[in-house]
Design an enzyme around this catalytic site. Sequence first.
Site, mmCIF file in Angstrom:
data_model
loop_
_atom_site.group_PDB
_atom_site.id
_atom_site.type_symbol
_atom_site.label_atom_id
_atom_site.label_comp_id
_atom_site.label_asym_id
_atom_site.label_seq_id
_atom_site.Cartn_x
_atom_site.Cartn_y
_atom_site.Cartn_z
ATOM 1 N N TYR A 268 37.696 50.806 46.333
ATOM 2 C CA TYR A 268 38.496 50.483 45.149
ATOM 3 C C TYR A 268 37.802 50.966 43.877
ATOM 4 O O TYR A 268 38.286 51.819 43.161
ATOM 5 C CB TYR A 268 38.695 48.962 45.047
ATOM 6 C CG TYR A 268 39.852 48.387 45.841
ATOM 7 C CD1 TYR A 268 40.357 49.027 46.961
ATOM 8 C CD2 TYR A 268 40.426 47.178 45.466
ATOM 9 C CE1 TYR A 268 41.403 48.481 47.679
ATOM 10 C CE2 TYR A 268 41.475 46.618 46.181
ATOM 11 C CZ TYR A 268 41.965 47.272 47.287
ATOM 12 O OH TYR A 268 42.983 46.718 47.984
ATOM 13 N N GLU B 137 40.761 38.675 49.828
ATOM 14 C CA GLU B 137 39.326 38.820 49.607
ATOM 15 C C GLU B 137 38.773 37.545 48.976
ATOM 16 O O GLU B 137 37.690 37.089 49.302
ATOM 17 C CB GLU B 137 39.086 40.026 48.685
ATOM 18 C CG GLU B 137 37.630 40.350 48.462
ATOM 19 C CD GLU B 137 37.409 41.543 47.535
ATOM 20 O OE1 GLU B 137 38.397 42.177 47.128
ATOM 21 O OE2 GLU B 137 36.251 41.836 47.226
HETATM 22 C C1 LIG Z 1 26.956 44.216 45.108
HETATM 23 C C2 LIG Z 1 28.326 44.711 44.823
HETATM 24 C C3 LIG Z 1 29.137 45.097 45.873
HETATM 25 C C4 LIG Z 1 30.408 45.619 45.639
HETATM 26 N N1 LIG Z 1 31.159 46.073 46.693
HETATM 27 C C5 LIG Z 1 32.312 46.745 46.450
HETATM 28 C C6 LIG Z 1 33.022 47.384 47.491
HETATM 29 O O1 LIG Z 1 32.628 47.319 48.662
HETATM 30 N N2 LIG Z 1 34.126 48.092 47.196
HETATM 31 C C7 LIG Z 1 34.606 48.176 45.915
HETATM 32 O O2 LIG Z 1 35.619 48.800 45.703
HETATM 33 N N3 LIG Z 1 33.956 47.579 44.896
HETATM 34 C C8 LIG Z 1 32.816 46.875 45.125
HETATM 35 N N4 LIG Z 1 32.118 46.289 44.084
HETATM 36 C C9 LIG Z 1 32.584 46.530 42.723
HETATM 37 C C10 LIG Z 1 33.096 45.310 42.026
HETATM 38 O O3 LIG Z 1 34.353 44.990 42.456
HETATM 39 C C11 LIG Z 1 33.011 45.589 40.508
HETATM 40 O O4 LIG Z 1 31.653 45.588 40.169
HETATM 41 C C12 LIG Z 1 33.740 44.575 39.687
HETATM 42 O O5 LIG Z 1 35.100 44.752 39.820
HETATM 43 C C13 LIG Z 1 33.364 44.663 38.208
HETATM 44 O O6 LIG Z 1 33.516 45.953 37.726
HETATM 45 P P1 LIG Z 1 32.351 46.689 36.932
HETATM 46 O O7 LIG Z 1 31.134 46.586 37.727
HETATM 47 O O8 LIG Z 1 32.824 48.029 36.580
HETATM 48 O O9 LIG Z 1 32.139 45.821 35.633
HETATM 49 P P2 LIG Z 1 33.035 45.854 34.322
HETATM 50 O O10 LIG Z 1 34.453 45.809 34.697
HETATM 51 O O11 LIG Z 1 32.568 46.941 33.458
HETATM 52 O O12 LIG Z 1 32.663 44.447 33.696
HETATM 53 C C14 LIG Z 1 31.490 44.216 32.948
HETATM 54 C C15 LIG Z 1 31.572 42.808 32.390
HETATM 55 O O13 LIG Z 1 32.726 42.691 31.570
HETATM 56 C C16 LIG Z 1 33.551 41.617 32.005
HETATM 57 N N5 LIG Z 1 34.944 41.919 31.734
HETATM 58 C C17 LIG Z 1 35.614 43.050 32.045
HETATM 59 N N6 LIG Z 1 36.886 42.964 31.666
HETATM 60 C C18 LIG Z 1 37.048 41.746 31.104
HETATM 61 C C19 LIG Z 1 38.146 41.048 30.523
HETATM 62 N N7 LIG Z 1 39.343 41.598 30.452
HETATM 63 N N8 LIG Z 1 37.941 39.800 30.047
HETATM 64 C C20 LIG Z 1 36.724 39.225 30.121
HETATM 65 N N9 LIG Z 1 35.640 39.838 30.652
HETATM 66 C C21 LIG Z 1 35.801 41.086 31.141
HETATM 67 C C22 LIG Z 1 33.227 41.486 33.460
HETATM 68 O O14 LIG Z 1 33.547 40.200 33.931
HETATM 69 C C23 LIG Z 1 31.754 41.754 33.480
HETATM 70 O O15 LIG Z 1 31.040 40.607 33.115
HETATM 71 C C24 LIG Z 1 30.872 45.719 44.310
HETATM 72 C C25 LIG Z 1 30.068 45.299 43.264
HETATM 73 C C26 LIG Z 1 28.810 44.806 43.501
HETATM 74 C C27 LIG Z 1 27.969 44.374 42.339
#
Ligand SMILES: Cc1cc2nc3c(=O)[nH]c(=O)nc-3n(C[C@H](O)[C@H](O)[C@H](O)COP(=O)(O)OP(=O)(O)OC[C@H]3O[C@@H](n4cnc5c(N)ncnc54)[C@H](O)[C@@H]3O)c2cc1C
Lengths: 351, 396
Positions: free
Chosen positions: B128, B244
């Site tokens: 994703y 999930e």
């Molecule tokens: C260890 C690990 C395993 C993972 N495994 C998978 C996987 O197998 N497959 C997959 O597809 N993804 C995976 N992920 C990805 C995960 O789903 C994303 O990290 C998550 O969706 C957050 O996206 P980002 O890291 O880009 O953070 P961002 O979206 O950039 O967020 C950064 C910060 O901003 C906050 N934020 C963002 N938007 C808003 C809003 N509108 N209002 C308030 N706060 C907000 C977030 O909560 C966070 O604190 C994994 C992540 C980790 C850390």
Amino acid sequence: MNFSLTEEQQLLADSLARFFERDYTFEKRRAIQGSPEGYGRAAWAQLAEMGILALPLPAAHGGFGGGAGDLLPVMKALGAGLLVEPYLATAILGAGLVARAGTEAQAAAILPGVGEGKTLLAVAHRDADGAPVKATRDGAGWKLDGGKRVVLHGGQATTLVVVAAAEGGAGAFLVDPAAAGVTVRDYRTIDGLRGADIAFAGVRLPADARLGGDADAGAALRAAFDHAIAALCAEAVGVIEQLNTLTLDYIKTRQQFGQPIGRFQVLQHRAVDMFIAAEQAKSMAYLAAMRAEAGDSVAVAGAARYVAKQARQVAKDAIQLHGGMGVTNELPAAHYAKRATMLGFWFAQLV
Amino acid sequence: MDLNYTAEELAFRDEVRKFTKAKLPKDIQRKVLEHRRLEKDDMVRWQDILAKKGWLAGHWPKQFGGQGWSPVQIHIFDEETAALGAPRLVPFGLNMVAPVIMAFGSPWQQEHYLTRIRENKDWWCQGYSEPGAGSDLASLKTRAVREGDHYVVNGQKTWTTLGQYADMIFCLVRTSTEARKQEGISFLLIDMHSPGITVRPIITLDEEHEVNEVFFDNVRVPVQNLVGEEGKGWTYAKYLLGHERTGIAGVGASKRELATLKSIAKKQKRDGKPLIKDPLFAQRIADVELELQALEMTVMRVLANRGKAPGPEASILKIKGTEIQQAITELFMDAMGDYALPFDPEWNTLDGAGDAPGPAYAAPMAARYFNYRKVTIYGGSNEIQRNIIAQMVLGL
Ligand SMILES: Cc1cc2nc3c(=O)[nH]c(=O)nc-3n(C[C@H](O)[C@H](O)[C@H](O)COP(=O)(O)OP(=O)(O)OC[C@H]3O[C@@H](n4cnc5c(N)ncnc54)[C@H](O)[C@@H]3O)c2cc1C
């Protein structure tokens, strides 16, 4: 009260900031951390050259006689730069103890080498489970038995200062880590530093190994530890502030939903709380410096607890606000967060 | 309302307990209970044992080869296996893509992929997130262009958990840039062994390799691997995210961890006394335990409502479940005192643990605390979950 830096203090802080920018980059630091020695000789030599190592030492022994107020900006800079070298262990804790508890002759033998970067110290304080270190009379000299645990930079020291129960009260003994009967188990700590468990089996020491002769060193120990706590509080402030800077930069630039995530109010409030935590921690670091000078150990211990708590919370928030980027070891933020989180355990070694 | 287990449910619990005790390999159990690194083989071995028994997909409906367990049975299975130290089942195939294939997949996809998942033949991962599309998943850019009987995929996924082991990845890809951004997304099942796929490790702050970047360079995917209709991927993805989040509560594992924490807190000394006798520490444990008790009942209430896909209530489970998991890892770390500090990834194995300077149980605790920072970030961050509740439940 005056919270602004003197010209000298400012110059020193500036040259340290330049050192971290130019010579002690994230990559260099990681290489040092991965090295078997666990600290960078070149970095250490530079700290000596800048006079940072001599700063807290008494003027009589090649130092600048810097007090807690002089150390504050320096420690803060070392925190902001995430220094992994044994500065606290050597220049603050070890040298502070030798200066306070040692005779003139002992101070003269040890301290100039500290300022020049030749002598590295570590104070072995916390006893191993079931094996407290005891010093017994051995002819004119002493014999050490027992173990110490999680000694900050114990494996890097050229001279150990070992705290042990002895005739006449608490004793602090100068021990060559290469001496027969000393076993040093050096290891990494998760925050990028080094620790060691050290065992002493019938280690023979000359009579003048005990700092200050046969007098009880309890008061000197307390004072040295209090100053180390105050210094670590200041270092913690540097860590916290830098972590906040990195986080703020990140949420201002990271775009999601067509805008910087820093526009989301819930993140703004978190960032504000992190900022407030840094300010409060800084105030406590000043307080700790003042109270350490005044010999108020209870206030100093309180400051340690408070600062550690702020640091851990800021680390949690910083990681969360970075999203997935907060958990990669490739970014400096994770390393600051690890250091900030573990500070409480190091403080606990000093109270 | 009857809040007690029925006689059949109790019999099921005993059966699961007996089976797990007999069949869970001891080395795997030790790794889980002692917090050591699980290798691919450990996870596969346990899942093979369950597959043979027909329990790997026990929670699936009978028509897809499952046991058609009730929500209560699913909970019992989760709880009993977790309590005995069974590894968490790798969820990507079993709990994530499978419900989507059941609801929206073609008969061929159902026959082929569901069978292989049930029999533990394929390791799945989730594609994703992208560098520019995390919380804002709908802004994803990985492109799939139709060429005859194939889609040609180009782009990058990231944070792909255990993608280094995967045979298959389910991906959200952009098939159109014309419509609203949610409408141009499709759901593709991609063979990880296809030419043009590169997997690169991301090392996390605990120095482990759990997540990856996955690059797609002109990867050809047969059209029969499109799930449902082109352009409807977002609907399917949201359906999946609900699934999930229920799995993510992890009540069974948290109960086991709390029990372990208590037994360690009896061994650890603070000021010469067992740590568990320290009223401040004991109170911290009690507070987490109360949270967990409440959550367990909330899980049961949400599960009892099944039949519909889990709704926004699942966000409560995600928030509370992950906060509890983090609180427990923090208590573990604090219980270690100074021996939380020493660190070496080499100690993260059954043999290596003995080399750690402190008690063997101390070696992984800080790393585990740092590893668990992820749980409030992944699966839709806890901030995003709160947004969902605010909008969908509270109407804000
Ligand atoms: C260890 C690990 C395993 C993972 N495994 C998978 C996987 O197998 N497959 C997959 O597809 N993804 C995976 N992920 C990805 C995960 O789903 C994303 O990290 C998550 O969706 C957050 O996206 P980002 O890291 O880009 O953070 P961002 O979206 O950039 O967020 C950064 C910060 O901003 C906050 N934020 C963002 N938007 C808003 C809003 N509108 N209002 C308030 N706060 C907000 C977030 O909560 C966070 O604190 C994994 C992540 C980790 C850390």
